[in-house]
Scaffold this active site. Structure first.
Site, PDB file in Angstrom:
ATOM      1  N   TYR A  97      -3.273   1.383   9.925  1.00  0.00           N
ATOM      2  CA  TYR A  97      -3.884   0.064  10.132  1.00  0.00           C
ATOM      3  C   TYR A  97      -4.726   0.050  11.412  1.00  0.00           C
ATOM      4  CZ  TYR A  97      -0.298  -1.076   6.669  1.00  0.00           C
ATOM      5  OH  TYR A  97       0.485  -1.087   5.553  1.00  0.00           O
TER       6      TYR A  97
ATOM      7  N   ASN B  86       7.547   1.980  11.250  1.00  0.00           N
ATOM      8  CA  ASN B  86       6.731   2.693  10.253  1.00  0.00           C
ATOM      9  C   ASN B  86       5.442   3.220  10.904  1.00  0.00           C
ATOM     10  OD1 ASN B  86       5.427   3.655   8.010  1.00  0.00           O
ATOM     11  ND2 ASN B  86       5.764   1.832   6.762  1.00  0.00           N
TER      12      ASN B  86
ATOM     13  N   GLU C  83       2.081  -7.417   7.458  1.00  0.00           N
ATOM     14  CA  GLU C  83       3.304  -7.205   8.232  1.00  0.00           C
ATOM     15  C   GLU C  83       3.709  -5.753   8.033  1.00  0.00           C
ATOM     16  OE1 GLU C  83       3.440  -9.652   5.739  1.00  0.00           O
ATOM     17  OE2 GLU C  83       2.818 -11.255   7.102  1.00  0.00           O
TER      18      GLU C  83
ATOM     19  N   ILE D 186       0.886  -1.170   0.000  1.00  0.00           N
ATOM     20  CA  ILE D 186       0.000   0.000   0.000  1.00  0.00           C
ATOM     21  C   ILE D 186       0.921   1.215   0.000  1.00  0.00           C
ATOM     22  CG2 ILE D 186      -0.342  -0.031   2.526  1.00  0.00           C
ATOM     23  CD1 ILE D 186      -3.194   1.173   1.913  1.00  0.00           C
TER      24      ILE D 186
HETATM   25  C1  LIG Z   1       1.216   4.530   5.001  1.00  0.00           C
HETATM   26  C2  LIG Z   1       0.655   5.396   3.860  1.00  0.00           C
HETATM   27  C3  LIG Z   1       0.127   4.460   2.768  1.00  0.00           C
HETATM   28  C4  LIG Z   1      -0.501   6.240   4.407  1.00  0.00           C
HETATM   29  O1  LIG Z   1      -1.141   6.894   3.309  1.00  0.00           O
HETATM   30  P1  LIG Z   1      -1.788   8.375   3.460  1.00  0.00           P
HETATM   31  O2  LIG Z   1      -2.579   8.639   2.253  1.00  0.00           O
HETATM   32  O3  LIG Z   1      -0.728   9.339   3.813  1.00  0.00           O
HETATM   33  O4  LIG Z   1      -2.742   8.124   4.738  1.00  0.00           O
HETATM   34  P2  LIG Z   1      -4.114   8.896   5.052  1.00  0.00           P
HETATM   35  O5  LIG Z   1      -3.968  10.342   4.745  1.00  0.00           O
HETATM   36  O6  LIG Z   1      -5.228   8.157   4.416  1.00  0.00           O
HETATM   37  O7  LIG Z   1      -4.193   8.718   6.630  1.00  0.00           O
HETATM   38  C5  LIG Z   1      -5.014   7.732   7.237  1.00  0.00           C
HETATM   39  C6  LIG Z   1      -4.560   7.522   8.658  1.00  0.00           C
HETATM   40  O8  LIG Z   1      -3.232   7.003   8.685  1.00  0.00           O
HETATM   41  C7  LIG Z   1      -2.520   7.545   9.812  1.00  0.00           C
HETATM   42  N1  LIG Z   1      -1.403   8.351   9.315  1.00  0.00           N
HETATM   43  C8  LIG Z   1      -1.133   8.681   8.023  1.00  0.00           C
HETATM   44  N2  LIG Z   1       0.011   9.397   7.972  1.00  0.00           N
HETATM   45  C9  LIG Z   1       0.450   9.524   9.243  1.00  0.00           C
HETATM   46  C10 LIG Z   1       1.601  10.136   9.821  1.00  0.00           C
HETATM   47  N3  LIG Z   1       2.519  10.782   9.076  1.00  0.00           N
HETATM   48  N4  LIG Z   1       1.776  10.047  11.172  1.00  0.00           N
HETATM   49  C11 LIG Z   1       0.878   9.375  11.939  1.00  0.00           C
HETATM   50  N5  LIG Z   1      -0.235   8.773  11.428  1.00  0.00           N
HETATM   51  C12 LIG Z   1      -0.439   8.847  10.110  1.00  0.00           C
HETATM   52  C13 LIG Z   1      -3.524   8.365  10.581  1.00  0.00           C
HETATM   53  O9  LIG Z   1      -4.173   7.504  11.491  1.00  0.00           O
HETATM   54  C14 LIG Z   1      -4.492   8.777   9.486  1.00  0.00           C
HETATM   55  O10 LIG Z   1      -5.766   9.052   9.987  1.00  0.00           O
HETATM   56  P3  LIG Z   1      -6.140  10.572  10.449  1.00  0.00           P
HETATM   57  O11 LIG Z   1      -5.881  11.442   9.264  1.00  0.00           O
HETATM   58  O12 LIG Z   1      -7.585  10.465  10.807  1.00  0.00           O
HETATM   59  O13 LIG Z   1      -5.233  10.878  11.588  1.00  0.00           O
HETATM   60  C15 LIG Z   1       1.738   6.373   3.297  1.00  0.00           C
HETATM   61  O14 LIG Z   1       2.369   7.037   4.368  1.00  0.00           O
HETATM   62  C16 LIG Z   1       2.807   5.693   2.445  1.00  0.00           C
HETATM   63  O15 LIG Z   1       2.638   5.515   1.234  1.00  0.00           O
HETATM   64  N6  LIG Z   1       3.940   5.305   3.073  1.00  0.00           N
HETATM   65  C17 LIG Z   1       5.048   4.656   2.348  1.00  0.00           C
HETATM   66  C18 LIG Z   1       4.705   3.247   1.974  1.00  0.00           C
HETATM   67  C19 LIG Z   1       4.502   2.387   3.208  1.00  0.00           C
HETATM   68  O16 LIG Z   1       5.228   2.497   4.188  1.00  0.00           O
HETATM   69  N7  LIG Z   1       3.494   1.503   3.126  1.00  0.00           N
HETATM   70  C20 LIG Z   1       3.189   0.573   4.181  1.00  0.00           C
HETATM   71  C21 LIG Z   1       4.030  -0.620   4.048  1.00  0.00           C
HETATM   72  S1  LIG Z   1       3.601  -1.860   5.262  1.00  0.00           S
END
Ligand SMILES: CC(C)(COP(=O)(O)OP(=O)(O)OC[C@H]1O[C@@H](n2cnc3c(N)ncnc32)[C@H](O)[C@@H]1OP(=O)(O)O)[C@@H](O)C(=O)NCCC(=O)NCCS
Length: 144
Positions: A115, A108, A103, A69
């Site tokens: 999640y 992270n 996992e 993701i």
């Molecule tokens: C993890 C990832 C997919 C989240 O995507 P995103 O579009 O930024 O997430 P969203 O804006 O939908 O946020 C949803 C929730 O995630 C959490 N979240 C997202 N970014 C966060 C941050 N920087 N710090 C803390 N919580 C965070 C929060 O709970 C958030 O909910 P909230 O806005 O109500 O607080 C993104 O950071 C990413 O692509 N990371 C790199 C790839 C990765 O590590 N993937 C997972 C591998 S296991």
């Protein structure tokens, strides 16, 4: 935002910018194999016709495992990851699956918070899961 199935054409479209726009995903070649595997299901998010994220699961019997993701670096924190995950959870429900497991690197925090927000529970630690160095949490969700 629009979420649709991800195709090999989508991956080709992303090929030149995959490494600069995204991080923490499997390589282009592995993603291609993933899309060709009939046990996986990949989805893609678009905004104004531009790809902004993708995610995929592997389905074995009645279990799904989150394989990827990733949201485009410049588009994070705007709900796209949440929409992608919610779409995959709905898919698990539609397919009557029993568990959705993943996992995640224990360091992270954004992913772990994402999640947890969607009801995944931490089942324990898998030591040295990543490159024989970093630990992973195993997280799972059974209520769809
Ligand atoms: C993890 C990832 C997919 C989240 O995507 P995103 O579009 O930024 O997430 P969203 O804006 O939908 O946020 C949803 C929730 O995630 C959490 N979240 C997202 N970014 C966060 C941050 N920087 N710090 C803390 N919580 C965070 C929060 O709970 C958030 O909910 P909230 O806005 O109500 O607080 C993104 O950071 C990413 O692509 N990371 C790199 C790839 C990765 O590590 N993937 C997972 C591998 S296991």
């Amino acid at each position: 935002m629009e979420i649709t199935d991800m195709t090999l054409d989508d991956l080709e479209q992303m090929k030149d910018t995959l490494y600069s726009d995204y991080d923490n995903f499997w390589s282009y070649n592995i993603l291609k194999q993933e899309l060709e595997n009939d046990k996986t299901k990949y989805i893609i998010a678009r905004e104004n016709n531009e790809i902004v994220g993708f995610a995929g699961i592997l389905i074995i019997f009645d279990e799904a495992n989150l394989n990827n993701i990733v949201v485009k670096k410049s588009c994070r924190g705007r709900g796209i990851g949440g929409e992608l995950l919610e779409t995959l959870i709905d898919l698990c429900s539609d397919l009557n699956l029993k568990t959705f497991t993943l996992e995640v690197n224990v360091e992270n925090v954004p992913a772990i918070k994402l999640y947890e927000k969607f009801g995944f529970k931490n089942l324990g630690i898998r030591k040295k899961y990543y490159d024989n160095i970093s630990d992973a949490y195993i997280m799972s969700k059974t209520d769809f």
